[in-house]
Design an enzyme around this catalytic site. Structure first.
Site, PDB file in Angstrom:
ATOM      1  N   SER A  91       0.856  -1.188   0.000  1.00  0.00           N
ATOM      2  CA  SER A  91       0.000   0.000   0.000  1.00  0.00           C
ATOM      3  C   SER A  91       0.889   1.234   0.000  1.00  0.00           C
ATOM      4  O   SER A  91       1.645   1.466   0.953  1.00  0.00           O
ATOM      5  CB  SER A  91      -0.890   0.011   1.247  1.00  0.00           C
ATOM      6  N   HIS A 132      -1.537  -1.483  -4.114  1.00  0.00           N
ATOM      7  CA  HIS A 132      -2.758  -1.005  -3.459  1.00  0.00           C
ATOM      8  C   HIS A 132      -2.687   0.519  -3.328  1.00  0.00           C
ATOM      9  O   HIS A 132      -1.743   1.061  -2.741  1.00  0.00           O
ATOM     10  CB  HIS A 132      -2.873  -1.676  -2.086  1.00  0.00           C
ATOM     11  N   ASP A 137      -4.618   3.898  -2.065  1.00  0.00           N
ATOM     12  CA  ASP A 137      -5.658   4.393  -1.160  1.00  0.00           C
ATOM     13  C   ASP A 137      -6.115   5.780  -1.572  1.00  0.00           C
ATOM     14  O   ASP A 137      -5.333   6.728  -1.531  1.00  0.00           O
ATOM     15  CB  ASP A 137      -5.117   4.437   0.275  1.00  0.00           C
ATOM     16  N   MET A 187      -8.529   8.847  -0.766  1.00  0.00           N
ATOM     17  CA  MET A 187      -9.283   9.416   0.372  1.00  0.00           C
ATOM     18  C   MET A 187      -9.690  10.849   0.054  1.00  0.00           C
ATOM     19  O   MET A 187      -8.909  11.587  -0.551  1.00  0.00           O
ATOM     20  CB  MET A 187      -8.399   9.425   1.626  1.00  0.00           C
ATOM     21  N   HIS A 226      -8.519   1.540  -3.769  1.00  0.00           N
ATOM     22  CA  HIS A 226      -9.410   1.414  -2.618  1.00  0.00           C
ATOM     23  C   HIS A 226     -10.021   2.784  -2.396  1.00  0.00           C
ATOM     24  O   HIS A 226      -9.342   3.695  -1.925  1.00  0.00           O
ATOM     25  CB  HIS A 226      -8.571   0.929  -1.424  1.00  0.00           C
ATOM     26  N   MET A 255     -11.930   5.407  -0.675  1.00  0.00           N
ATOM     27  CA  MET A 255     -12.495   5.837   0.610  1.00  0.00           C
ATOM     28  C   MET A 255     -13.054   7.237   0.404  1.00  0.00           C
ATOM     29  O   MET A 255     -12.551   8.227   0.949  1.00  0.00           O
ATOM     30  CB  MET A 255     -11.395   5.814   1.689  1.00  0.00           C
ATOM     31  N   MET A 309     -11.726  -4.397   6.069  1.00  0.00           N
ATOM     32  CA  MET A 309     -10.868  -3.423   6.758  1.00  0.00           C
ATOM     33  C   MET A 309     -10.618  -3.925   8.171  1.00  0.00           C
ATOM     34  O   MET A 309     -11.553  -4.118   8.948  1.00  0.00           O
ATOM     35  CB  MET A 309     -11.545  -2.048   6.824  1.00  0.00           C
ATOM     36  N   GLY A 368      -2.365   4.860   7.870  1.00  0.00           N
ATOM     37  CA  GLY A 368      -1.511   3.682   7.963  1.00  0.00           C
ATOM     38  C   GLY A 368      -1.008   3.506   9.388  1.00  0.00           C
ATOM     39  O   GLY A 368      -1.176   4.392  10.237  1.00  0.00           O
ATOM     40  N   ASP A 395      -6.941  -5.507   4.886  1.00  0.00           N
ATOM     41  CA  ASP A 395      -6.217  -4.230   4.836  1.00  0.00           C
ATOM     42  C   ASP A 395      -6.258  -3.559   6.204  1.00  0.00           C
ATOM     43  O   ASP A 395      -7.337  -3.253   6.713  1.00  0.00           O
ATOM     44  CB  ASP A 395      -6.905  -3.347   3.782  1.00  0.00           C
ATOM     45  N   GLY A 432       1.035  -1.602   4.314  1.00  0.00           N
ATOM     46  CA  GLY A 432       1.625  -0.296   4.052  1.00  0.00           C
ATOM     47  C   GLY A 432       2.847  -0.067   4.912  1.00  0.00           C
ATOM     48  O   GLY A 432       3.991  -0.145   4.458  1.00  0.00           O
TER      49      GLY A 432
HETATM   50  C1  DX5 Z   1      -5.971   2.638   5.583  1.00  0.00           C
HETATM   51  C2  DX5 Z   1      -5.641   2.113   4.229  1.00  0.00           C
HETATM   52  C3  DX5 Z   1      -4.602   1.081   4.185  1.00  0.00           C
HETATM   53  C4  DX5 Z   1      -3.294   1.460   4.817  1.00  0.00           C
HETATM   54  C5  DX5 Z   1      -2.878   0.283   5.593  1.00  0.00           C
HETATM   55  O1  DX5 Z   1      -7.132   3.352   5.522  1.00  0.00           O
HETATM   56  O2  DX5 Z   1      -6.791   1.585   3.588  1.00  0.00           O
HETATM   57  O3  DX5 Z   1      -4.409   0.555   2.884  1.00  0.00           O
HETATM   58  O4  DX5 Z   1      -2.279   1.796   3.920  1.00  0.00           O
HETATM   59  O5  DX5 Z   1      -1.766   0.622   6.314  1.00  0.00           O
HETATM   60  P1  DX5 Z   1      -1.039  -0.359   7.320  1.00  0.00           P
HETATM   61  O6  DX5 Z   1      -0.658  -1.583   6.547  1.00  0.00           O
HETATM   62  O7  DX5 Z   1       0.116   0.458   7.744  1.00  0.00           O
HETATM   63  O8  DX5 Z   1      -2.012  -0.668   8.426  1.00  0.00           O
HETATM   64 ZN    ZN Z   2      -6.449   0.496   1.652  1.00  0.00          ZN
END
Ligand code: DX5
Ligand code: ZN
Length: 223
Positions: free
Chosen positions: A7, A32, A34, A36, A65, A67, A136, A143, A174, A196
């Site tokens: 990620s 991946h 993200d 947002m 992904h 969000m 999730m 992260g 994730d 990530g």
């Molecule tokens: C959080 C994201 C993840 C994030 C995960 O909202 O959707 O993809 O990068 O991060 P880690 O692996 O550090 O928990």
């Molecule tokens: Zn994600």
């Protein structure tokens, strides 16, 4: 078969191409991404221009992904930018079935995501139309958060439903996937493993992707 999905949220955004290629050398097979919007989640990241740049930096599939509120409005721009997979949140879609159809119509693999407080069974009506289901295992937005153990029940339930319903969707997880949790999620049924912080956080994405993937493969061999 388990796959590692680095990620980029925890990567150095000024060196994104190098970071992605390093994670790829370490065994990452899908990137991946993200997305947002500062509304659905309390953080902001990136949009189609960054996806278009990533598209030039790697041949790996880009797993977006989303969000964001109103993801339907961004299906076309992300498809044009080169996104391959797109997952939308159950909690963000008023017409989830329509959103998933729209993603497929734009040539991307549709996926559905659930937040930690949403149960898997609400997805039963759409499980037949998705390529992947994303659980999730932290509250989305950032992260480096801690894995929520209840997520393991959801992974098991998705594996059981897939068998019962004769479907073939892939199970993705994730949030908080790291050296201390990766074996548990694989044993519970996850196959697409997003990480990530555990890949990029220490500044050694190739080395850390490789060791995570190895740990996942060892867990898979035991299942
Ligand atoms: C959080 C994201 C993840 C994030 C995960 O909202 O959707 O993809 O990068 O991060 P880690 O692996 O550090 O928990
Ligand atoms: Zn994600």
């Amino acid at each position: 078969m388990v796959e590692l999905l680095p990620s980029i949220l925890s990567a150095d955004f000024a060196r994104l191409g190098d970071e992605v290629r390093a994670a790829e050398r370490g065994g990452g097979t899908v990137i991946h991404v993200d997305v947002m919007d500062g509304h659905f989640v309390p953080n902001l990241t990136l949009g189609p221009p960054v996806v278009a740049s990533l598209r030039k930096a790697t041949d790996l599939p880009l797993d977006c992904h989303m969000m964001i509120e109103n993801p339907d409005e961004f299906v076309e721009p992300f498809a044009e930018a080169g996104a391959n997979w797109m997952s939308v949140h159950y909690e963000a879609c008023r017409h989830l079935h329509r959103s998933l159809e729209l993603i497929a119509q734009h040539g991307m693999r549709p996926g559905v995501v659930i937040n930690p407080a949403t149960e898997v069974d609400v997805l039963i009506p759409v499980l037949g139309m998705v390529h992947h289901v994303l659980v999730m295992s932290v509250n989305p937005g950032f992260g480096g958060q801690s894995f929520i153990p209840y997520s393991l029940n959801k992974l098991r339930r998705l594996r059981e439903l897939r068998q019962e319903l004769g479907l073939s969707y892939r199970i993705e997880v994730d949030g908080g996937v790291a050296h201390d949790t990766i074996a548990m999620v694989v044993e519970a049924g996850a196959e697409l493993l997003v990480a990530g912080n555990a890949v990029f956080g220490a500044g050694h994405p190739e080395r850390d992707a490789r060791s995570l993937l190895e740990a996942a493969q060892q867990a898979e061999a035991r299942v």
